[in-house]
Write a protein that holds these residues in place. Structure first.
Motif, PDB file in Angstrom:
ATOM      1  N   TYR A 197      -0.984  33.992  -2.393  1.00 38.98           N
ATOM      2  CA  TYR A 197      -1.236  33.978  -1.220  1.00 38.98           C
ATOM      3  C   TYR A 197      -1.542  35.237  -0.497  1.00 38.98           C
ATOM      4  O   TYR A 197      -0.824  36.222  -0.923  1.00 38.98           O
ATOM      5  N   ASP A 256      -8.472  28.355  -1.403  1.00 39.14           N
ATOM      6  CA  ASP A 256      -8.081  27.735  -0.035  1.00 39.14           C
ATOM      7  C   ASP A 256      -7.967  28.860   1.035  1.00 39.14           C
ATOM      8  O   ASP A 256      -7.730  30.025   0.643  1.00 39.14           O
ATOM      9  N   THR A 264       9.638  27.108   3.644  1.00 39.83           N
ATOM     10  CA  THR A 264      10.286  25.694   3.611  1.00 39.83           C
ATOM     11  C   THR A 264      11.577  25.950   4.313  1.00 39.83           C
ATOM     12  O   THR A 264      12.119  27.207   4.547  1.00 39.83           O
ATOM     13  N   LYS A 300       5.975  27.468   9.166  1.00 36.06           N
ATOM     14  CA  LYS A 300       5.070  26.559   8.654  1.00 36.06           C
ATOM     15  C   LYS A 300       4.017  26.796   7.679  1.00 36.06           C
ATOM     16  O   LYS A 300       3.177  27.672   8.155  1.00 36.06           O
ATOM     17  N   GLN A 358       3.924  32.974  -5.320  1.00 35.09           N
ATOM     18  CA  GLN A 358       4.167  31.474  -4.951  1.00 35.09           C
ATOM     19  C   GLN A 358       5.655  31.460  -4.700  1.00 35.09           C
ATOM     20  O   GLN A 358       6.120  30.605  -3.527  1.00 35.09           O
ATOM     21  N   LEU A 388      -0.982  26.725   4.384  1.00 33.39           N
ATOM     22  CA  LEU A 388      -1.714  26.188   2.936  1.00 33.39           C
ATOM     23  C   LEU A 388      -0.666  25.787   2.042  1.00 33.39           C
ATOM     24  O   LEU A 388       0.526  25.829   2.185  1.00 33.39           O
ATOM     25  N   SER A 389      -1.063  24.502   1.337  1.00 34.49           N
ATOM     26  CA  SER A 389       0.083  23.989   0.589  1.00 34.49           C
ATOM     27  C   SER A 389       0.672  25.022  -0.503  1.00 34.49           C
ATOM     28  O   SER A 389       0.295  25.935  -0.714  1.00 34.49           O
ATOM     29  N   HIS A 390       1.685  24.480  -1.127  1.00 36.81           N
ATOM     30  CA  HIS A 390       2.465  25.329  -1.778  1.00 36.81           C
ATOM     31  C   HIS A 390       1.957  25.372  -3.397  1.00 36.81           C
ATOM     32  O   HIS A 390       2.779  25.846  -4.256  1.00 36.81           O
ATOM     33  N   ASP A 391       0.955  24.792  -3.879  1.00 39.42           N
ATOM     34  CA  ASP A 391       0.667  24.684  -5.187  1.00 39.42           C
ATOM     35  C   ASP A 391      -0.252  25.912  -5.683  1.00 39.42           C
ATOM     36  O   ASP A 391      -0.516  25.830  -6.651  1.00 39.42           O
ATOM     37  N   TYR A 392      -0.380  26.980  -4.670  1.00 36.57           N
ATOM     38  CA  TYR A 392      -1.461  27.951  -5.469  1.00 36.57           C
ATOM     39  C   TYR A 392      -0.281  29.083  -6.261  1.00 36.57           C
ATOM     40  O   TYR A 392       0.900  29.396  -5.611  1.00 36.57           O
ATOM     41  N   ARG A 411       6.582  30.107  -1.050  1.00 37.80           N
ATOM     42  CA  ARG A 411       7.597  28.685  -0.743  1.00 37.80           C
ATOM     43  C   ARG A 411       8.845  29.072   0.136  1.00 37.80           C
ATOM     44  O   ARG A 411       9.164  28.343   1.113  1.00 37.80           O
TER      45      ARG A 411
END
Ligand code: ZN
Length: 452
Positions: free
Chosen positions: A272, A304, A256, A262, A248, A265-269, A252
């Protein structure tokens, strides 16, 4: 000019020996040698080494000088030998699917030449434009597609190499099967220029893939990551060509601003995964890729996912993974290249994080790597450039008990000499040193590298 340099100039002719201004204007990392000698043929390499052997002159082999462990470090008593004038592609044999090259050719030119013949040379690393094939051999280079095609070792069918005393071992074999005694070429692959100078190679080519499927996937646990790897490898019919995992923190960092990437996928996992499959049938490959990924998502193994829909999106995904320069935001940083068996990788990273947090609260840790190969790249910033030995000790400490390695794809060079014994037994090192003594009794080839 010393007697030896005059002798080398007599062997090599005009422009064959660089000294003075011609040497000074070269950008050379890790010290300047006495001279750079530039042979044009294998016979010239042989004559140079014979002369150096007779006088005990240390010789430092140069490829593209893109290595990461100071294996080409030199000083003013040492002569560097560069194969930059031996940079020809000699033959492409489309029936045997081989390419015969001189060792000084750049990796990228080999890739392009294979591509032009509708084939592929699969080894790929970031330094492809400058790194030479000979240097790739010396380091047994790896990179992003090892999971499918293997390391440099797996791309070599034949080799011509010059020993320290000038003996030329020429085995430009084009066949895959050849069990006729010891496979001597294996000795020189990954030997970091300490056993001989590789001059020519027969490389193995592969069919050129016509389809490239890519996705970014997210997982909540490391068990899911290994589960995804096993499923994809099994169900993609041998086409899985990259399985790059970003922890993670690193994901990030590279998605970022100021990083250009870009986030797909969102940064919550927690994890990746960049997945790539190369295949031979565009529409069927795309359908199968989609099916395998949607099954994994339906079963909840993949948390995801985002599938690349165009070449621009595929390139953007690789750019995210490869935007390693972002770790510089936390300069000074220390970078590592290690291996850990997959079954012990999660516990290794958890323990590493805890130990870093205990010793350096507020540290920056980035972890990513070629997970299918058990290879992690770890970058640590603790705000203190003098802390390098202490950070090294922490990063390497958890490896021996887990059967890990202090160097996965970068070699030992000078930087990791003192840690070799953490990954190799005393007996293994003794056998290595015995081989070195047999092939290079005067210790002229890249002395002071690998062994402390
Ligand atoms: Zn790597």
């Amino acid at each position: 000019m010393s007697a030896l340099l005059s002798q080398l100039e007599a062997i090599l002719g005009d422009g064959g020996v660089l000294v003075g201004d011609a040497l000074a204007e070269r950008l050379i990392p890790h010290g300047h040698p006495l001279a750079i000698v530039r042979p044009r043929t294998t016979d010239e390499v042989s004559e140079v080494l014979k002369a150096c052997s007779e006088t005990g002159q240390p010789v430092i082999p140069y490829g593209g000088l893109t290595g990461l462990v100071e294996a080409t470090a030199s000083n003013a008593t040492e002569v560097a030998i560069s194969l930059e004038r031996m940079n020809q592609i000699e033959e492409i044999d489309t029936a045997s699917r081989t390419m015969t090259v001189q060792a000084g050719v750049a990796l990228q030119l080999v890739q392009e030449a294979a591509d032009a013949e509708d084939m592929m040379f699969p080894l790929d690393i970031g330094a492809r434009g400058s790194a030479t094939i000979g240097g790739n051999v010396a380091t047994n280079a790896g990179g992003n597609r090892v999971i499918r095609y293997g390391m440099m070792r797996d791309q070599i069918l034949g080799m011509e190499v010059v020993l320290a005393d000038g003996t030329i071992l020429s085995s430009l074999n084009k066949i895959i099967k050849n069990n006729t005694g010891y496979d001597l070429k294996q000795l020189f692959i990954g030997s970091e220029g300490t056993l001989g100078i590789v001059t020519r190679l027969v490389l193995r080519l592969r069919p050129k893939p016509v389809s490239q499927q890519m996705a970014f996937l997210a997982a909540n646990s490391f068990d899911e990551v290994t589960d995804i790897l096993n499923r994809l490898d099994a169900r993609l019919g041998g086409s899985l060509s990259a399985f790059e995992v970003l922890w993670q923190d690193y994901y990030r960092l590279v998605t970022t601003p100021p990083a250009a990437g870009k986030p797909p996928l969102s940064h919550d996992y927690a994890y990746y995964i960049l997945v790539e499959a190369l295949g031979g049938d565009d529409s069927r490959d795309a359908d199968r890729f989609l099916q395998v990924l949607s099954d994994a998502m339906e079963e909840g193994v993949v948390a995801d996912g985002a599938i690349a829909q165009s070449q621009a999106e595929r390139d953007a995904m690789w750019a995210i993974r490869d935007d390693v320069g972002q770790v510089g935001q936390h300069r000074p940083v220390f970078a590592f290249d290690i291996s850990v068996p997959l079954s012990k990788m999660d516990s290794y990273v958890i323990e590493l994080r805890q130990q870093l947090d205990t010793s350096w609260p507020g540290n920056h840790l980035s972890v990513f790597g070629h997970l299918g190969d058990g290879n992690l790249h770890i970058v640590v910033g603790v705000g203190d450039k003098l802390a390098k030995p202490a950070v090294e000790a922490v990063v390497y400490a958890g490896l021996p008990e887990r059967g890990g390695s202090v160097s996965a794809e970068h070699g030992i060079g000078v930087q990791k000499k003192q840690y070799l014994g953490m990954s190799r037994s005393a007996d293994e090192i003794l056998v290595m040193q015995a081989l070195k003594k047999t092939l290079d009794p005067n210790d002229i080839l890249n002395p002071g590298k690998i062994f402390a």
